[in-house]
Scaffold this motif. Structure first.
Motif, PDB file in Angstrom:
ATOM      1  N   UNK A 183       9.531  53.831  -5.806  1.00 34.04           N
ATOM      2  CA  UNK A 183       9.276  54.681  -7.398  1.00 34.04           C
ATOM      3  C   UNK A 183      10.373  55.786  -7.573  1.00 34.04           C
ATOM      4  N   UNK A 184      10.823  55.766  -8.711  1.00 37.86           N
ATOM      5  CA  UNK A 184      11.819  57.141  -9.119  1.00 37.86           C
ATOM      6  C   UNK A 184      10.828  58.246  -9.749  1.00 37.86           C
ATOM      7  N   UNK A 192      19.400  64.614 -13.080  1.00 34.02           N
ATOM      8  CA  UNK A 192      18.928  64.495 -11.666  1.00 34.02           C
ATOM      9  C   UNK A 192      17.721  63.710 -11.549  1.00 34.02           C
ATOM     10  N   UNK A 193      17.163  63.449 -10.323  1.00 29.82           N
ATOM     11  CA  UNK A 193      16.023  62.624 -10.095  1.00 29.82           C
ATOM     12  C   UNK A 193      15.913  62.854  -8.555  1.00 29.82           C
ATOM     13  N   UNK A 194      14.808  62.116  -8.273  1.00 30.00           N
ATOM     14  CA  UNK A 194      14.502  61.749  -6.936  1.00 30.00           C
ATOM     15  C   UNK A 194      13.736  60.461  -6.716  1.00 30.00           C
ATOM     16  N   UNK A 195      13.674  59.986  -5.782  1.00 30.60           N
ATOM     17  CA  UNK A 195      13.111  58.525  -5.435  1.00 30.60           C
ATOM     18  C   UNK A 195      12.365  58.475  -3.911  1.00 30.60           C
ATOM     19  N   UNK A 196      11.371  57.590  -3.905  1.00 31.13           N
ATOM     20  CA  UNK A 196      10.891  57.470  -2.690  1.00 31.13           C
ATOM     21  C   UNK A 196      10.610  56.170  -2.312  1.00 31.13           C
ATOM     22  N   UNK A 197      10.482  55.570  -1.217  1.00 28.57           N
ATOM     23  CA  UNK A 197      10.331  54.636  -0.707  1.00 28.57           C
ATOM     24  C   UNK A 197       9.309  54.473   0.558  1.00 28.57           C
ATOM     25  N   UNK A 201       7.904  51.137   9.855  1.00 28.93           N
ATOM     26  CA  UNK A 201       8.479  51.108  11.064  1.00 28.93           C
ATOM     27  C   UNK A 201       7.685  50.967  12.041  1.00 28.93           C
ATOM     28  N   UNK A 202       7.651  50.041  12.829  1.00 24.86           N
ATOM     29  CA  UNK A 202       6.682  49.524  13.947  1.00 24.86           C
ATOM     30  C   UNK A 202       5.329  49.425  13.169  1.00 24.86           C
ATOM     31  N   UNK A 203       4.367  50.349  13.915  1.00 26.51           N
ATOM     32  CA  UNK A 203       2.807  50.286  13.003  1.00 26.51           C
ATOM     33  C   UNK A 203       2.884  51.556  12.115  1.00 26.51           C
ATOM     34  N   UNK A 204       3.709  52.072  11.892  1.00 33.24           N
ATOM     35  CA  UNK A 204       3.878  53.450  10.751  1.00 33.24           C
ATOM     36  C   UNK A 204       4.257  53.147   9.496  1.00 33.24           C
ATOM     37  N   UNK A 205       3.757  53.715   8.435  1.00 33.81           N
ATOM     38  CA  UNK A 205       4.102  53.562   7.279  1.00 33.81           C
ATOM     39  C   UNK A 205       4.764  55.262   6.822  1.00 33.81           C
ATOM     40  N   UNK A 206       6.035  55.195   6.631  1.00 35.74           N
ATOM     41  CA  UNK A 206       6.459  56.533   6.283  1.00 35.74           C
ATOM     42  C   UNK A 206       6.968  56.506   4.918  1.00 35.74           C
ATOM     43  N   UNK A 207       6.627  57.472   4.079  1.00 38.38           N
ATOM     44  CA  UNK A 207       7.292  57.726   2.946  1.00 38.38           C
ATOM     45  C   UNK A 207       8.570  58.514   2.917  1.00 38.38           C
ATOM     46  N   UNK A 208       9.536  57.997   2.518  1.00 42.61           N
ATOM     47  CA  UNK A 208      10.892  58.618   2.540  1.00 42.61           C
ATOM     48  C   UNK A 208      11.331  59.132   1.225  1.00 42.61           C
ATOM     49  N   UNK A 209      11.419  60.335   0.944  1.00 46.17           N
ATOM     50  CA  UNK A 209      11.831  61.091  -0.211  1.00 46.17           C
ATOM     51  C   UNK A 209      13.534  61.048  -0.324  1.00 46.17           C
ATOM     52  N   UNK A 210      14.123  60.905  -1.408  1.00 48.45           N
ATOM     53  CA  UNK A 210      15.514  61.035  -1.431  1.00 48.45           C
ATOM     54  C   UNK A 210      15.748  61.881  -2.687  1.00 48.45           C
ATOM     55  N   UNK A 211      16.241  63.072  -2.749  1.00 47.35           N
ATOM     56  CA  UNK A 211      16.314  63.827  -4.126  1.00 47.35           C
ATOM     57  C   UNK A 211      17.823  64.424  -4.270  1.00 47.35           C
ATOM     58  N   UNK A 212      17.899  64.709  -5.393  1.00 48.35           N
ATOM     59  CA  UNK A 212      19.156  65.457  -5.849  1.00 48.35           C
ATOM     60  C   UNK A 212      18.628  66.708  -6.835  1.00 48.35           C
ATOM     61  N   UNK A 213      18.429  67.580  -6.547  1.00 56.32           N
ATOM     62  CA  UNK A 213      18.091  68.782  -7.434  1.00 56.32           C
ATOM     63  C   UNK A 213      19.331  69.184  -8.267  1.00 56.32           C
ATOM     64  N   UNK A 214      18.761  69.968  -9.278  1.00 50.48           N
ATOM     65  CA  UNK A 214      19.676  70.242 -10.383  1.00 50.48           C
ATOM     66  C   UNK A 214      20.826  70.882  -9.936  1.00 50.48           C
ATOM     67  N   UNK A 215      22.145  70.574 -10.037  1.00 53.25           N
ATOM     68  CA  UNK A 215      23.600  71.011  -9.931  1.00 53.25           C
ATOM     69  C   UNK A 215      23.694  72.318 -10.772  1.00 53.25           C
TER      70      UNK A 215
END
Length: 342
Positions: A183-184, A192-197, A201-215
């Motif tokens: 999701x975005x 600017x924005x952030x996304x997550x996926x 990973x193996x038996x774990x579910x991990x929420x990975x955020x990737x973000x770029x705050x205001x320049x």
């Protein structure tokens, strides 16, 4: 004697000024005042100057040394350190580990923005050589989406559509592990924005955020031409947006059903309100396993650490590495964490 006494008074007055500014910087992460955010950028310099004052009074056996000493001790506990020395250990068993890289790639065009730049191809080769399990790109090059690059990453999320504003800053997450949800997160009145996926990973579910705050949109050449009052207002607005964006991200982190990893270009230092807001109880991989100053960008030849990997405390941080590849205005960072139970 009068000259000596006068000089001592001047030194003490200067000491008081730098003492108060550093004390103010210790308060900045805990306040939402964008007008005070400027002070946090100068923390390393303020610490260094107060250390000099402490040593000056110490060699004179003067009780005034306690002034700088007290704010240095308080600052250490309030802000943490900006220089770390951790033992470097090779991760030999990678069966239960996950490596994550974060990189503001500046659109893969090279920091000089030259049309003939070969930085894009070199960045691709760099990623292939380092071979992280997950790569979070800020300022991604949309032309790489449908190309043969990064074939070793079968799962990806790139927040780009051809019918969207071209000025939008593109984020991307590339993963060797299956992505089951993505999701975005649009930031109001910002490119600017952030996304997550959500990554399995193996038996774990991990929420990975990737973000770029205001320049901050600061260039050394433009500062000389811009009126100081207008520059102050523009920077204050940028800091205000960063704080708003970090609050949005933190509220989503609090609602996450899965453990969290945050990667991103915060466009501010670890002494900022936005960093403290997002970090919360997460572990900063640099502080856990990094070494040295951890610079990720130079501004006016001054080093700053504004790119971060933050991980859920349920995972052990095994390593952190700062690169110097000189292919973007930012440098990539990579961390390895331990996944799963014994």
């Amino acid at each position: 004697m009068r000259i000596s006494s006068f000089f001592a008074k001047i030194m003490f007055a200067l000491n008081m000024i730098f003492f108060l500014i550093l004390l103010l910087a210790c308060i900045v992460p805990y306040t939402a005042s964008a007008s005070l955010a400027f002070v946090s950028l100068a923390v390393p310099v303020l610490v260094f100057v107060n250390m000099l004052f402490f040593l000056y009074w110490l060699f004179k056996f003067n009780i005034r040394m306690l002034l700088s000493l007290s704010v240095l001790i308080y600052g250490y506990f309030a802000l943490d350190t900006f220089v770390v020395f951790n033992s470097i250990e090779e991760v030999e068993d990678t069966s239960n580990t996950l490596s994550i890289m974060s990189f503001n790639s500046l659109g893969f065009r090279g920091k000089e923005d030259e049309w003939k730049s070969t930085a894009g191809d070199t960045i691709v080769k760099f990623i292939q050589r380092e071979n992280p399990d997950i790569v979070c790109f800020q300022e991604f090059d949309y032309r790489k989406i449908r190309s043969h690059f990064f074939e070793e990453y079968p799962y990806k999320y790139v927040d780009f559509n051809f019918d969207v504003d071209e000025d939008k800053v593109i984020q991307a997450i590339y993963s060797k592990h299956k992505i089951i949800n993505k999701e975005i997160i649009e930031f109001p009145e910002s490119s600017n924005s952030a996304v997550y996926a959500d990554v399995i990973v193996q038996k774990d579910t991990i929420r990975v955020y990737n973000l770029h705050l205001e320049s901050l949109n600061i260039r050394p050449s433009s500062i000389k031409r811009e009126r100081s009052d207008k520059l102050f207002v523009r920077l204050r607005n940028s800091f205000s947006k960063q704080q708003q964006q970090s609050t949005i991200v933190r509220s989503l982190i609090n609602k996450s059903p899965y453990p969290i990893i945050v990667c991103g270009d915060f466009n501010n230092t670890q002494f900022s309100n936005s960093y403290f807001t997002i970090k919360g109880s997460l572990n900063d991989t640099f502080l856990k396993k990094g070494n040295g100053y951890g610079k990720t960008i130079n501004f006016w030849k001054f080093p700053f650490r504004i790119d971060f990997i933050l991980v859920d405390p349920v995972y052990e941080v095994l390593s952190h590495h700062n690169y110097e590849i000189n292919l973007s205005d930012h440098e990539p960072i990579m961390a390895t964490i331990k996944i799963g139970n014994e």
